[in-house]
Write an enzyme that holds these catalytic residues in place. Sequence first.
Site, PDB file in Angstrom:
ATOM      1  N   ASN A  84       7.482   9.072  -1.172  1.00 43.19           N
ATOM      2  CA  ASN A  84       7.837  10.119   0.123  1.00 43.19           C
ATOM      3  C   ASN A  84       8.292  11.415  -0.701  1.00 43.19           C
ATOM      4  O   ASN A  84       8.551  11.699  -2.013  1.00 43.19           O
ATOM      5  CB  ASN A  84       8.881   9.651   0.948  1.00 43.19           C
ATOM      6  CG  ASN A  84      10.295   9.081   0.001  1.00 43.19           C
ATOM      7  OD1 ASN A  84      10.998  10.105  -0.597  1.00 43.19           O
ATOM      8  ND2 ASN A  84      10.576   8.065  -0.070  1.00 43.19           N
ATOM      9  N   SER A 144      -0.781   5.959   2.032  1.00 45.15           N
ATOM     10  CA  SER A 144      -0.811   6.437   3.231  1.00 45.15           C
ATOM     11  C   SER A 144      -1.242   5.313   4.480  1.00 45.15           C
ATOM     12  O   SER A 144      -1.064   5.204   5.496  1.00 45.15           O
ATOM     13  CB  SER A 144      -1.367   7.740   3.797  1.00 45.15           C
ATOM     14  OG  SER A 144      -0.966   8.697   3.267  1.00 45.15           O
ATOM     15  N   GLY A 184       0.066   2.270   4.713  1.00 51.28           N
ATOM     16  CA  GLY A 184       1.172   1.431   5.445  1.00 51.28           C
ATOM     17  C   GLY A 184       1.875   1.982   6.259  1.00 51.28           C
ATOM     18  O   GLY A 184       1.523   2.534   7.299  1.00 51.28           O
ATOM     19  N   VAL A 185       3.327   2.406   6.047  1.00 53.82           N
ATOM     20  CA  VAL A 185       4.304   3.101   6.790  1.00 53.82           C
ATOM     21  C   VAL A 185       3.676   4.562   7.323  1.00 53.82           C
ATOM     22  O   VAL A 185       4.018   4.765   8.506  1.00 53.82           O
ATOM     23  CB  VAL A 185       5.407   3.416   5.841  1.00 53.82           C
ATOM     24  CG1 VAL A 185       6.568   4.182   6.781  1.00 53.82           C
ATOM     25  CG2 VAL A 185       6.184   1.944   5.572  1.00 53.82           C
ATOM     26  N   TYR A 186       2.708   4.997   6.549  1.00 51.42           N
ATOM     27  CA  TYR A 186       2.421   6.539   6.856  1.00 51.42           C
ATOM     28  C   TYR A 186       1.072   6.498   7.947  1.00 51.42           C
ATOM     29  O   TYR A 186       0.595   7.307   8.642  1.00 51.42           O
ATOM     30  CB  TYR A 186       2.036   7.224   5.740  1.00 51.42           C
ATOM     31  CG  TYR A 186       3.155   7.974   5.132  1.00 51.42           C
ATOM     32  CD1 TYR A 186       4.424   7.805   5.529  1.00 51.42           C
ATOM     33  CD2 TYR A 186       3.124   8.654   3.927  1.00 51.42           C
ATOM     34  CE1 TYR A 186       5.806   7.977   5.079  1.00 51.42           C
ATOM     35  CE2 TYR A 186       4.251   9.288   3.404  1.00 51.42           C
ATOM     36  CZ  TYR A 186       5.565   8.920   3.838  1.00 51.42           C
ATOM     37  OH  TYR A 186       6.725   9.545   3.326  1.00 51.42           O
ATOM     38  N   VAL A 226       5.131  -0.239  -1.266  1.00 54.23           N
ATOM     39  CA  VAL A 226       4.645  -0.360  -2.460  1.00 54.23           C
ATOM     40  C   VAL A 226       5.867   0.447  -3.203  1.00 54.23           C
ATOM     41  O   VAL A 226       6.129   0.018  -4.575  1.00 54.23           O
ATOM     42  CB  VAL A 226       3.229   0.045  -2.836  1.00 54.23           C
ATOM     43  CG1 VAL A 226       3.123   1.590  -2.541  1.00 54.23           C
ATOM     44  CG2 VAL A 226       2.686   0.127  -4.307  1.00 54.23           C
ATOM     45  N   ASP A 227       6.518   1.360  -2.574  1.00 53.41           N
ATOM     46  CA  ASP A 227       7.343   2.310  -3.421  1.00 53.41           C
ATOM     47  C   ASP A 227       8.410   1.270  -3.754  1.00 53.41           C
ATOM     48  O   ASP A 227       9.262   1.517  -4.905  1.00 53.41           O
ATOM     49  CB  ASP A 227       7.782   3.278  -2.496  1.00 53.41           C
ATOM     50  CG  ASP A 227       8.647   4.549  -2.923  1.00 53.41           C
ATOM     51  OD1 ASP A 227       8.900   4.417  -4.109  1.00 53.41           O
ATOM     52  OD2 ASP A 227       9.099   5.352  -2.325  1.00 53.41           O
TER      53      ASP A 227
HETATM   54  N1  APR Z   1       0.926  -3.585  -4.734  1.00 48.23           N
HETATM   55  C1  APR Z   1      -0.108  -3.344  -4.063  1.00 48.23           C
HETATM   56  N2  APR Z   1      -0.279  -2.731  -2.602  1.00 48.23           N
HETATM   57  C2  APR Z   1       1.133  -2.822  -2.052  1.00 48.23           C
HETATM   58  C3  APR Z   1       2.150  -3.284  -2.592  1.00 48.23           C
HETATM   59  C4  APR Z   1       2.040  -3.895  -3.791  1.00 48.23           C
HETATM   60  N3  APR Z   1       3.536  -4.339  -4.302  1.00 48.23           N
HETATM   61  N4  APR Z   1       3.157  -3.290  -1.484  1.00 48.23           N
HETATM   62  C5  APR Z   1       2.673  -2.778  -0.368  1.00 48.23           C
HETATM   63  N5  APR Z   1       1.437  -2.250  -0.734  1.00 48.23           N
HETATM   64  C6  APR Z   1       0.073  -1.707   0.216  1.00 48.23           C
HETATM   65  C7  APR Z   1       0.524  -1.980   1.511  1.00 48.23           C
HETATM   66  O1  APR Z   1      -0.034  -3.119   1.979  1.00 48.23           O
HETATM   67  C8  APR Z   1      -0.480  -0.662   2.047  1.00 48.23           C
HETATM   68  O2  APR Z   1      -1.720  -0.970   2.328  1.00 48.23           O
HETATM   69  O3  APR Z   1       0.376  -0.347  -0.197  1.00 48.23           O
HETATM   70  C9  APR Z   1      -0.409   0.322   0.898  1.00 48.23           C
HETATM   71  C10 APR Z   1       0.542   1.550   1.198  1.00 48.23           C
HETATM   72  O4  APR Z   1       1.540   1.287   2.214  1.00 48.23           O
HETATM   73  P1  APR Z   1       3.013   1.868   2.010  1.00 48.23           P
HETATM   74  O5  APR Z   1       3.720   1.412   0.688  1.00 48.23           O
HETATM   75  O6  APR Z   1       3.646   1.684   3.241  1.00 48.23           O
HETATM   76  O7  APR Z   1       2.884   3.276   1.666  1.00 48.23           O
HETATM   77  P2  APR Z   1       2.379   4.816   2.648  1.00 48.23           P
HETATM   78  O8  APR Z   1       1.782   4.402   3.966  1.00 48.23           O
HETATM   79  O9  APR Z   1       1.678   5.727   1.844  1.00 48.23           O
HETATM   80  O10 APR Z   1       3.980   5.245   3.162  1.00 48.23           O
HETATM   81  C11 APR Z   1       4.824   5.961   2.128  1.00 48.23           C
HETATM   82  O11 APR Z   1       6.733   4.435   2.833  1.00 48.23           O
HETATM   83  O12 APR Z   1       7.967   2.920   1.283  1.00 48.23           O
HETATM   84  C12 APR Z   1       7.850   4.250   1.951  1.00 48.23           C
HETATM   85  O13 APR Z   1       8.906   5.640   0.311  1.00 48.23           O
HETATM   86  C13 APR Z   1       7.631   5.437   1.014  1.00 48.23           C
HETATM   87  O14 APR Z   1       8.229   6.918   2.633  1.00 48.23           O
HETATM   88  C14 APR Z   1       7.141   6.353   1.817  1.00 48.23           C
HETATM   89  C15 APR Z   1       6.200   5.696   2.751  1.00 48.23           C
END
Ligand code: APR
Length: 172
Positions: free
Chosen positions: A26, A120, A122-124, A35-36
Amino acid sequence: MPIDRMEVWQGDITTLRLDAIVNAANSRLAGGSGVDGAIHRAAGHDDLQAACRRIGHCPTGSAVITPGFRLPARFIIHTVGPVWQGGKQGEPELLRSCYSNSLTLAVQEGIRSIAFPAISCGVYGYPKDEAVAIAVQEVARCLDVLLMIERVVFACFDDDMAERYRQALAAG
Ligand code: APR
């Protein structure tokens, strides 16, 4: 398409022994879930947060770099994907920038192998097929000019995402 330098891999990105892995961060670089959260846990939360605080901020679409600390990867490139708001707020361009800015930064740091999560997706809330198409097309476009990057891994947590990437790579 420079297909021989791109691959799909399914599993936890934090286990990959590459020059760098990319974090879907973020803009406050404050850590989070998904993943963060996994990267913070595996790298060592306190060390990584201290490095992130020194950097301070990363605008959406940009990328910054920290050490990998306890990860097998030497570096973490943190990029901030767009929050999906319907697609008319510049989301595609911003998502493309995540990939191109991460790879440009990688080259500046001498990185030759790098793994991306599905930024983007997942959460986004970015629609998955659209995000995967952008990821594959933009990485391919960059690899055509960034010849020092030898290997780009699309690291997918689950079957469903891995299959979408395989199809996008096969479609060219
Ligand atoms: N390894 C690989 N991929 C992963 C892992 C991992 N350990 N954990 C989660 N993922 C995948 C999810 O399944 C998804 O397909 O990573 C992708 C991205 O999801 P998010 O982590 O939710 O990222 P995003 O959608 O970009 O949202 C970012 O989420 O965690 C917070 O701090 C971050 O605010 C930011 C937001």
